[in-house]
Design an enzyme around this catalytic site. Structure first.
Site, PDB file in Angstrom:
ATOM      1  N   TRP A 127     -63.566  34.268  39.083  1.00 53.25           N
ATOM      2  CA  TRP A 127     -62.804  32.775  39.295  1.00 53.25           C
ATOM      3  C   TRP A 127     -63.766  31.872  38.436  1.00 53.25           C
ATOM      4  CZ3 TRP A 127     -65.614  29.612  43.645  1.00 53.25           C
ATOM      5  CH2 TRP A 127     -64.667  28.496  43.938  1.00 53.25           C
ATOM      6  N   ASP A 208     -69.007  37.719  46.900  1.00 53.74           N
ATOM      7  CA  ASP A 208     -68.295  36.777  46.972  1.00 53.74           C
ATOM      8  C   ASP A 208     -67.008  37.150  47.785  1.00 53.74           C
ATOM      9  OD1 ASP A 208     -66.734  34.516  47.325  1.00 53.74           O
ATOM     10  OD2 ASP A 208     -66.743  34.063  45.165  1.00 53.74           O
ATOM     11  N   ALA A 210     -63.709  35.848  49.684  1.00 58.83           N
ATOM     12  CA  ALA A 210     -63.161  34.985  50.064  1.00 58.83           C
ATOM     13  C   ALA A 210     -61.496  35.284  50.553  1.00 58.83           C
ATOM     14  CB  ALA A 210     -62.916  34.024  48.695  1.00 58.83           C
ATOM     15  N   LYS A 243     -58.834  30.803  53.066  1.00 59.40           N
ATOM     16  CA  LYS A 243     -57.585  31.640  52.968  1.00 59.40           C
ATOM     17  C   LYS A 243     -57.485  32.281  54.440  1.00 59.40           C
ATOM     18  CE  LYS A 243     -58.483  30.625  49.065  1.00 59.40           C
ATOM     19  NZ  LYS A 243     -58.217  30.085  47.726  1.00 59.40           N
TER      20      LYS A 243
END
Ligand code: PLP
Length: 394
Positions: A127, A208, A210, A243
């Site tokens: 990302w 991470d 997400a 999300k």
């Protein structure tokens, strides 16, 4: 003073969003920004979120400050969602943060504070905001091979070879599930090998996560994160609710610091709260309160999980339809990887020139590295995209 300012590099995805808005074509297709959209192109407020907001509106009696770490009930609920019972609660320090970005930022600050010599190993690609924030903080990054542009899967041998160059104390940043931008993910054997390497070489894991619930399901998507958390001496987990709860603009995230030694947790907790205080003091509360309300109420939680599951299945359906359509048009299986990738994104692995042609000739917007947001498609646009991909010669 201000005359000393220099223009900062524009965020490529945000710039693409602007180009899309400015494009007068009515049949343009936006596969750029990482936001879930339903078949009508809308990013809906989830039913459980609306219901939780209504309850909060009816019952909330104050908007006075929470604690520096946010509401402990939020941390408990999120730790349960992400870690299940893989790690004892007493080993987990956690603070609410403004989104997953805030969690990453605080994790990077924690790294710099605890070990200024640490380098952060990042997947190539990752990302882009990981790289941008790390650079801004003056933290050295080392890319490790990840995406194999031939197979469009993970170049696992390359990844391991590169991670072997990490020194004790270096941090390995991993995506818990649904890798952004590629959609290619490690299997469970590969995860175990990465964990073994981390433990053998004294590295620190950072995850991470997400997109929990966007790949193979809420539990399945947390498996790797749970395995890491339960197997290493210490790790950090940056989580986003943007999300999977659809609360993008509420800025709802959580940072965890986990130590196998529970005696360390108090200091970890105090340090995370300190970092919150330095950066923004109290973290945002509204989104966190909505998430807590949902996760702690059986009916709301079930409804949320059901809606999320529909979102997941619709993206899987779009993946399969696109792969099938490309198979039909090309008579080959070379796009089968689209159905195997998981999460909101797939990197189709083509040149910036062809990405540019998709945009100029067909009004199809994807990120320059050929990442497309699967959720930007629908039953009408899948065949249009497939034809355009073949047309430009991807
Ligand atoms: N991490 C990854 C891999 C992401 O893709 C994103 C969002 O796109 C985030 C973190 C941060 O999400 P947010 O700050 O919107 O919660």
């Amino acid at each position: 003073m201000f005359e000393n300012l220099r223009e900062q590099p524009a965020d490529k995805i945000l710039a693409l969003m602007q180009m899309y808005r400015d494009d007068p074509r009515t049949d343009k297709i936006d596969l750029g920004v990482g936001v879930y959209k339903n078949a009508e192109g809308i990013t809906p407020v989830m039913r459980a979120v609306k219901a939780a907001e209504q309850r909060i509106w009816e019952t909330q009696e104050t908007k006075a400050y929470t604690g520096l770490a946010g509401d402990p009930a939020y941390a408990d609920a999120m730790i349960g969602l992400i870690l299940g019972d893989s790690v004892a609660r007493g080993n987990v320090a956690a603070v609410a943060t403004p989104g997953g970005t805030g969690a990453c930022r605080q994790a990077f600050e924690l790294i710099r504070m605890a070990n200024p010599a640490a380098r952060v190993f990042v997947s190539d690609p990752t990302w882009p905001n990981h790289l941008s924030i790390l650079k801004y903080l003056g933290i050295e990054t080392v890319p490790y091979r990840y995406f194999d542009s031939e197979t469009r899967g993970v170049n696992f041998d390359g990844m391991i070879e590169d991670l072997k160059t990490a020194r004790a104390g270096d941090v390995v940043l991993l995506h818990g599930c649904c890798h952004n931008p590629t959609g290619a993910n490690l299997n469970s054997v590969e995860w175990q090998a990465v964990i073994d390497l981390i433990n053998e070489n004294g590295l620190v894991a950072m995850i991470d996560i997400a997109y929990q619930g966007f790949g193979d399901g809420l539990e399945e998507d947390a498996k790797a994160t749970r395995l890491v958390a339960a197997s290493v001496k210490e790790c950090m987990i940056a989580a986003s609710c943007s999300k999977n709860f659809g609360v993008y603009r509420e800025r709802t995230g959580l940072l965890m610091a986990i130590s196998a030694d529970a005696g360390q947790t108090g200091l970890n907790q105090q340090t995370l709260a300190f970092l919150n205080r330095q950066n923004y003091s109290f973290p945002p509360d509204h989104g966190a309160r909505v998430v807590t309300e949902i996760l702690t109420d059986d009916a709301l939680r079930a409804d949320w999980a059901a809606e999320l599951e529909n979102v997941r299945l619709s993206m899987l359906g779009l993946r399969q339809n696109l792969a099938d359509e490309l198979q039909r048009l090309t008579g080959s299986d070379r796009f089968a990887f689209i159905a195997q990738h998981r999460g909101m994104f797939s990197r189709i692995g083509t040149s910036p020139e062809l990405v540019e042609r998709l945009r100029t000739e067909h009004g199809i917007y994807m990120v320059g590295d050929s990442r497309m947001n699967i959720a930007g498609l629908n039953d009408v646009t899948v065949p249009i995209l497939a034809k355009a991909i073949v047309d430009v010669g991807v």
